[in-house]
Enzyme design. Structure first.
Site, PDB file in Angstrom:
ATOM      1  N   GLY A  37       0.675  -0.739  -0.182  1.00  0.00           N
ATOM      2  CA  GLY A  37      -0.046   0.116   0.415  1.00  0.00           C
ATOM      3  C   GLY A  37       0.710   1.577   0.249  1.00  0.00           C
ATOM      4  N   ASN A  38      -0.123   2.275  -0.095  1.00  0.00           N
ATOM      5  CA  ASN A  38       0.991   3.639   0.539  1.00  0.00           C
ATOM      6  C   ASN A  38       0.740   4.401   1.713  1.00  0.00           C
ATOM      7  OD1 ASN A  38      -1.084   5.377  -0.744  1.00  0.00           O
ATOM      8  ND2 ASN A  38      -0.822   3.880  -2.422  1.00  0.00           N
ATOM      9  N   ARG A  39       0.750   5.021   2.183  1.00  0.00           N
ATOM     10  CA  ARG A  39       0.778   6.537   3.453  1.00  0.00           C
ATOM     11  C   ARG A  39      -0.741   7.534   2.850  1.00  0.00           C
ATOM     12  NH1 ARG A  39       4.080   5.627   7.259  1.00  0.00           N
ATOM     13  NH2 ARG A  39       6.139   5.004   6.464  1.00  0.00           N
ATOM     14  N   SER A  40      -0.946   7.351   1.200  1.00  0.00           N
ATOM     15  CA  SER A  40      -2.270   8.200   1.419  1.00  0.00           C
ATOM     16  C   SER A  40      -3.365   8.152   2.013  1.00  0.00           C
ATOM     17  CB  SER A  40      -2.730   8.256  -0.432  1.00  0.00           C
ATOM     18  OG  SER A  40      -3.933   8.515  -0.408  1.00  0.00           O
TER      19      SER A  40
ATOM     20  N   ALA B 213      -4.034   7.363  -5.055  1.00  0.00           N
ATOM     21  CA  ALA B 213      -2.778   7.436  -5.130  1.00  0.00           C
ATOM     22  C   ALA B 213      -2.604   5.794  -5.315  1.00  0.00           C
ATOM     23  CB  ALA B 213      -1.312   7.421  -3.845  1.00  0.00           C
TER      24      ALA B 213
END
Ligand code: C5P
Length: 404
Positions: free
Chosen positions: A213-216, A280
């Site tokens: 995943g990512n930090r969005s 994102a």
């Protein structure tokens, strides 16, 4: 700004209710048409007669008496008031009413109207300092703010109880300034337009319990949805896993992966006048997600994860863009930011691209503020000062509105 505007003032029970008499008077002096709705508790502090004399209208408080007076408007008083209002301001907003609004309780006329209204809702939380700083109240206020309610910052000072602290109702002029600011941000310039907005990160499965995943946080996309809905647009918000409240008057579609987002966007894209891709989206996903949880091997010191490119949703939208449809993308670059963003705008056939840089303080994923540069098709780049994501959203919508 206030001339001819229909302002509905909701009064709940609290000592500060007397100050709202001045608010009603000043709103009228500024040219607004003002109606007042009160809770039963509020009528213990100030008589409805006072508000009716100041507003020049009957004051609504009881859900039942009015309903029995005529047969034609039975059951519609709350809807009539909700539709009448250009803006609904609740001042003072008690802890009790704030809690009811948070959970959609509607056991009196004021909360029913709030639930039925689509206009901007302004709340002035007003209560004793200890009630105000209680985490329950703070959490409720935060939820309402996320949904797009406007919260007038309470003042600090001495309370009627003798306690000192936050929770006082601001002075009339401050509330009026706040109301004017909200009206300014909710001009109905996007009425009749359909906007598709994406937000949040995507989660790409490694196995049934793990993901890439990512930090969005989703805050930028949600702010865009909130602002667009306030300006009258019909908004569909497609979001990856984001822990945020759904903004008022927004249709939300939850997805998890890039593939799911691609599919959901495909369903809604055709009818959209404009599409803003603030999500994102993962560029790569695990090539072969495991069906069961990957076990820790006794002798496995390192593990390889093969990744595969995901479809570029925005690029495929750009390729089959309908005539007149506006496409807006976001870019987060760490090097040669402007050049890369311009190149991306061309490659993806976009009308606007919003560039934000992780290097800037106050910009980026979890923050409530953002520092962006907006670039158009001609290559013009406009760097905006640091501002709230809601204000950034309005800046983007101002430019988008001109292109629509
Ligand atoms: O190429 P890059 O990922 O930096 O472009 C960012 C923009 O493209 C964002 O608007 C993002 O929502 C969109 N995007 C997309 N599909 C992807 C990757 C990014 O629509 N697979």
């Amino acid at each position: 700004m206030l001339r001819g505007k229909h302002i509905l003032v909701g009064v709940t029970g609290g000592i500060a209710a007397y100050k709202v008499c001045y608010l009603v008077r000043e709103l009228r002096k500024a040219g607004a048409d003002v109606k007042v709705v009160m809770t039963e508790a509020a009528t213990r502090f100030v008589s409805p007669l006072t508000f009716s004399a100041l507003s020049g209208h009957d004051v609504a408080s009881d859900l039942w008496t009015h309903q029995q007076s005529t047969s034609s408007d039975i059951g519609t008083q709350h809807i009539d008031l909700a539709y009448w209002a250009d803006l609904f301001v609740i001042a003072p907003a008690s802890a009790n009413t704030i809690a009811k609004l948070t959970y959609g309780l509607s056991d009196n006329l004021l909360t029913i109207v709030a639930l039925a209204s689509r206009c901007p809702l302004v709340l002035a939380p007003t209560m004793d300092a200890d009630m105000y700083i209680n985490p329950v109240t703070q959490a409720n206020v935060a939820k309402l703010r996320e949904r797009g309610c406007f919260i007038v910052p309470a003042e600090e000072g001495e309370h009627a109880s003798g306690l000192r602290g936050p929770g006082r109702l601001p002075e009339t002029e401050a509330i009026i300034r706040f109301i004017v600011g909200v009206l300014d941000k909710s001009t109905q310039d996007l009425r009749g337009k359909k906007l598709l907005i994406t937000a949040g990160p995507t989660y790409e499965r490694i196995d049934p319990v793990r993901f890439v995943g990512n930090r969005s946080s989703g805050k930028m996309g949600f702010a865009l949805a909130t602002a667009a809905a306030l300006r009258g647009a019909a908004v569909t918000l497609i979001t990856g896993p984001a822990h945020l409240e759904t903004p008022r008057n927004v249709t939300r579609v939850d997805v998890e992966s890039a593939a799911q987002m691609h599919k959901a966007v495909g369903i809604h894209a055709k009818e959209a006048d404009a599409i803003i891709m603030a999500a994102a989206v993962a560029d790569y996903r695990p090539r072969a997600p495991a069906r069961s949880k990957i076990k820790k091997g006794r002798d496995t010191e390192s593990l390889m994860l093969a990744l595969q490119k995901t479809p570029d949703i925005l690029q495929s939208l750009g390729q089959k863009k309908a005539r007149g449809q506006i496409l807006v993308g976001f870019a987060l670059e760490t090097e040669h930011a402007l050049r890369n963003a311009r190149e991306k705008l061309r490659r993806k056939n976009l009308d606007l691209i919003v560039l934000n840089s992780l290097a800037d303080k106050g910009a980026g994923f979890a923050a409530d503020t953002n520092l962006v540069t907006i670039i158009d098709r001609k290559g013009n780049a406009e760097k905006l000062p640091l501002m709230s994501k809601f204000d950034v959203a309005n800046e983007v919508l101002n430019r988008l509105g001109k292109l629509l």
